[in-house]
Scaffold this motif. Structure first.
Motif, PDB file in Angstrom:
ATOM      1  N   TYR A   1       0.874  -1.166   0.000  1.00 25.41           N
ATOM      2  CA  TYR A   1       0.000   0.000   0.000  1.00 25.41           C
ATOM      3  C   TYR A   1       0.914   1.220   0.000  1.00 25.41           C
ATOM      4  O   TYR A   1       1.648   1.441   0.959  1.00 25.41           O
ATOM      5  N   LEU A   2       0.885   2.003  -1.077  1.00 28.64           N
ATOM      6  CA  LEU A   2       1.719   3.194  -1.174  1.00 28.64           C
ATOM      7  C   LEU A   2       0.814   4.415  -1.087  1.00 28.64           C
ATOM      8  O   LEU A   2       0.051   4.704  -2.005  1.00 28.64           O
ATOM      9  N   ILE A   3       0.873   5.106   0.049  1.00 29.97           N
ATOM     10  CA  ILE A   3       0.094   6.323   0.243  1.00 29.97           C
ATOM     11  C   ILE A   3       0.961   7.481  -0.237  1.00 29.97           C
ATOM     12  O   ILE A   3       2.096   7.648   0.222  1.00 29.97           O
ATOM     13  N   THR A   4       0.432   8.284  -1.162  1.00 32.89           N
ATOM     14  CA  THR A   4       1.212   9.366  -1.744  1.00 32.89           C
ATOM     15  C   THR A   4       0.798  10.750  -1.272  1.00 32.89           C
ATOM     16  O   THR A   4       1.556  11.693  -1.407  1.00 32.89           O
ATOM     17  N   TYR A   5      -0.413  10.885  -0.742  1.00 32.04           N
ATOM     18  CA  TYR A   5      -0.868  12.193  -0.249  1.00 32.04           C
ATOM     19  C   TYR A   5      -1.786  11.985   0.930  1.00 32.04           C
ATOM     20  O   TYR A   5      -2.603  11.085   0.879  1.00 32.04           O
ATOM     21  N   PRO A   6      -1.704  12.668   2.002  1.00 34.67           N
ATOM     22  CA  PRO A   6      -1.016  13.919   2.344  1.00 34.67           C
ATOM     23  C   PRO A   6       0.452  13.742   2.713  1.00 34.67           C
ATOM     24  O   PRO A   6       1.184  14.712   2.765  1.00 34.67           O
ATOM     25  N   SER A   7       0.900  12.549   2.984  1.00 29.44           N
ATOM     26  CA  SER A   7       2.326  12.291   3.171  1.00 29.44           C
ATOM     27  C   SER A   7       2.637  10.944   2.530  1.00 29.44           C
ATOM     28  O   SER A   7       1.739  10.191   2.174  1.00 29.44           O
TER      29      SER A   7
ATOM     30  N   VAL B   1       5.964  -0.935   8.098  1.00 26.64           N
ATOM     31  CA  VAL B   1       5.970   0.418   7.542  1.00 26.64           C
ATOM     32  C   VAL B   1       7.418   0.767   7.223  1.00 26.64           C
ATOM     33  O   VAL B   1       8.260   0.849   8.116  1.00 26.64           O
ATOM     34  N   LYS B   2       7.684   0.948   5.945  1.00 27.72           N
ATOM     35  CA  LYS B   2       9.041   1.150   5.463  1.00 27.72           C
ATOM     36  C   LYS B   2       9.676   2.408   6.055  1.00 27.72           C
ATOM     37  O   LYS B   2      10.836   2.393   6.450  1.00 27.72           O
ATOM     38  N   GLU B   3       8.924   3.488   6.135  1.00 26.79           N
ATOM     39  CA  GLU B   3       9.470   4.752   6.619  1.00 26.79           C
ATOM     40  C   GLU B   3       9.805   4.708   8.111  1.00 26.79           C
ATOM     41  O   GLU B   3      10.669   5.434   8.577  1.00 26.79           O
ATOM     42  N   HIS B   4       9.151   3.865   8.865  1.00 25.30           N
ATOM     43  CA  HIS B   4       9.410   3.734  10.302  1.00 25.30           C
ATOM     44  C   HIS B   4      10.361   2.590  10.630  1.00 25.30           C
ATOM     45  O   HIS B   4      10.799   2.459  11.765  1.00 25.30           O
ATOM     46  N   ASN B   5      10.623   1.722   9.651  1.00 27.41           N
ATOM     47  CA  ASN B   5      11.452   0.520   9.854  1.00 27.41           C
ATOM     48  C   ASN B   5      10.968  -0.305  11.043  1.00 27.41           C
ATOM     49  O   ASN B   5      11.747  -0.745  11.876  1.00 27.41           O
ATOM     50  N   GLN B   6       9.648  -0.514  11.077  1.00 30.29           N
ATOM     51  CA  GLN B   6       9.072  -1.216  12.215  1.00 30.29           C
ATOM     52  C   GLN B   6       7.844  -2.008  11.789  1.00 30.29           C
ATOM     53  O   GLN B   6       7.138  -1.629  10.849  1.00 30.29           O
ATOM     54  N   LYS B   7       7.567  -3.112  12.520  1.00 27.38           N
ATOM     55  CA  LYS B   7       6.382  -3.929  12.277  1.00 27.38           C
ATOM     56  C   LYS B   7       5.259  -3.482  13.206  1.00 27.38           C
ATOM     57  O   LYS B   7       5.498  -3.033  14.325  1.00 27.38           O
ATOM     58  N   TYR B   8       4.023  -3.638  12.710  1.00 27.96           N
ATOM     59  CA  TYR B   8       2.843  -3.258  13.481  1.00 27.96           C
ATOM     60  C   TYR B   8       1.753  -4.305  13.298  1.00 27.96           C
ATOM     61  O   TYR B   8       1.705  -4.976  12.274  1.00 27.96           O
ATOM     62  N   ASN B   9       0.864  -4.390  14.280  1.00 27.33           N
ATOM     63  CA  ASN B   9      -0.340  -5.188  14.086  1.00 27.33           C
ATOM     64  C   ASN B   9      -1.421  -4.264  13.520  1.00 27.33           C
ATOM     65  O   ASN B   9      -1.192  -3.069  13.339  1.00 27.33           O
ATOM     66  N   LEU B  10      -2.594  -4.803  13.241  1.00 31.01           N
ATOM     67  CA  LEU B  10      -3.643  -4.028  12.584  1.00 31.01           C
ATOM     68  C   LEU B  10      -4.103  -2.855  13.444  1.00 31.01           C
ATOM     69  O   LEU B  10      -4.300  -1.747  12.930  1.00 31.01           O
ATOM     70  N   LYS B  11      -4.235  -3.067  14.730  1.00 30.05           N
ATOM     71  CA  LYS B  11      -4.692  -1.998  15.627  1.00 30.05           C
ATOM     72  C   LYS B  11      -3.698  -0.833  15.652  1.00 30.05           C
ATOM     73  O   LYS B  11      -4.089   0.332  15.559  1.00 30.05           O
TER      74      LYS B  11
END
Length: 94
Positions: free
Chosen positions: A48-54, A73-83
């Motif tokens: 999923y590539l979000i281009t706007y607003p960031s 999340v590539k920009e955060h270099n971290q894994k997350y769960n759905l919540k």
């Protein structure tokens, strides 16, 4: 030359699509591939590539981890769960 056979196309997560519907985004479906003449399988994640607003790049892996964190999340270099991912995406709106 390596030859791959696509075993399955992975569908995007409906909950994520519902959250990002107000953003400008691009979704690339993942695939499960089999390397012919071997027993190796490769999993390409949904992207999923979000281009706007960031700009934010989210990869969704179809694996069963103990931590249950299927999103990276590539920009955060971290894994997350759905919540946790929902909270990050909600913060982007504000």
């Amino acid at each position: 030359m390596l030859e791959f056979e696509i075993l399955q196309e992975l569908e995007p997560n409906a909950e994520i699509l519902e959250i990002i519907k107000d953003y400008e985004y691009i979704v690339e479906n993942g695939k499960i591939k089999h390397l012919k003449a071997t027993n190796l399988q490769f999993i390409e994640p949904n992207e999923y590539l979000i281009t706007y607003p960031s700009t934010l790049t989210i990869f969704e892996y179809k694996v069963n981890e103990i931590a249950n964190k299927n999103f990276y999340v590539k920009e955060h270099n971290q894994k997350y769960n759905l919540k946790e991912l929902k909270q990050i995406l909600m913060k982007l709106k504000t």
